[in-house]
Design a protein around this motif. Sequence first.
Motif, short mmCIF file in Angstrom:
data_model
loop_
_atom_site.label_atom_id
_atom_site.label_comp_id
_atom_site.label_asym_id
_atom_site.label_seq_id
_atom_site.Cartn_x
_atom_site.Cartn_y
_atom_site.Cartn_z
N CYS A 94 -0.82 2.34 3.03
CA CYS A 94 -0.09 1.39 2.10
C CYS A 94 -1.03 1.42 1.26
O CYS A 94 -2.27 1.45 1.11
CB CYS A 94 -0.47 0.74 3.70
SG CYS A 94 -0.11 -1.27 2.25
N CYS A 105 -2.86 -2.79 1.66
CA CYS A 105 -3.74 -3.03 2.71
C CYS A 105 -4.88 -1.44 3.32
O CYS A 105 -6.09 -2.38 4.05
CB CYS A 105 -3.27 -3.77 3.91
SG CYS A 105 -2.72 -2.82 4.82
N CYS A 128 5.37 -1.67 5.72
CA CYS A 128 3.52 -2.01 6.23
C CYS A 128 3.61 -2.99 7.11
O CYS A 128 4.40 -3.75 6.64
CB CYS A 128 2.58 -2.56 5.28
SG CYS A 128 1.23 -2.16 6.04
N CYS A 131 0.55 -5.54 5.96
CA CYS A 131 0.93 -6.43 4.54
C CYS A 131 2.45 -6.72 4.17
O CYS A 131 2.56 -7.18 3.59
CB CYS A 131 -0.03 -6.15 3.03
SG CYS A 131 0.71 -4.53 3.30
ZN LIG Z 1 -0.36 -2.45 3.93
#
Ligand SMILES: [Zn+2]
Length: 352
Positions: free
Chosen positions: A45, A48, A18, A21
């Motif tokens: 994700c 997040c 990602c 994050c």
């Molecule tokens: Zn993420």
Amino acid sequence: MSGQNCFVGERVVRQEPCRICGFDEGIKIAETEFWDLQHCDIVQCTSCGLIQLDPMITAQNTATGCHAYYLKEIAETPVHEQQRNLLRNYRRGIIFARSLQKKGFHPETILEFGPGSGYFSAGIQFIFPGCRITVVDIVDEVLKMNREIHGFTVFSGSPEDIRFFGNLKFDLIVARDILEHVTDIGQVISNIAALLKPGGLFHFLTPNGKEDVWGHYLNQELRKKPSELLINHVNYFEGAGLLKCLTGSGFSKIEYYTYQVKYAVRGKGWKHSEKLAAPISTKQSAGELIRSQEQKAKAHSFQKEEILDIFIFRTKIKWLITLYCWYKHHWLIHLDPKRNIGHEIHGVFIKN
Ligand SMILES: [Zn+2]
């Protein structure tokens, strides 16, 4: 991440982590094909909430696909519609700048990423006549237009790489319909923070990701085949996750809302109907489209005087013009983006 903002799908280990994050697991919610250029999964994700293409479209394929899409748009948009869009952006620039003025902000140096016709920033300049505007784009034709029509300072580049700015800092950065296109959103947000003076403002507009990705999700659910992707939306934002990313990058919220709920009312984001599904990919050839349109498609060039030659602007009465623009574009309903309802997310953030 809260359950209501989570799509249903197979839990996968991602090909690329990602970009916000760094987490490497996600929910695969669809498969898609960018022209005939690249096959990607669309993955949310689980940490997040950001939805992204996985793997990301390569730089080369992005350039080819974007060129093809640009030519397709010009070929398919009637001249009077192109003209209407310029005026619409000018009015929006005026309303936006007026809203800043009312809050006590008076930006002097403004940077816009991906300015398109340049009329949004031109509208800002109507309210703040002394401000200096710089624009950044990768398309030479766009830069030429912005320099020649509006007299803006132009840079060739992208928000992903800001080395060419050296120590330049700005009072206001504008990125409308840009964030959904960038490869590394985490990097772009920190770049924007780096380019702002303390107390500087960041304004963006980006689609509500849940609505924007809905067609791809439905196509996968109902037909189990890759969908067609012609415009490179590579990020689909979830309202709570985007806010967290911004506040974690040194920004505080001034305005953050979604508007235009009519699409949601029609079912985008919740209704499982075949009508709302994205088309199945036919692997349209980007190269072929470029070859067939390149000679024909020419962006019509408009004179600025001609675009702004309407009665209300000829009056030169600022409050009247502002009122007219507001009447044309104000949105009665503002919703919290955390609800992931509405067509677009509007944000104004201040750098701490
Ligand atoms: Zn993420």
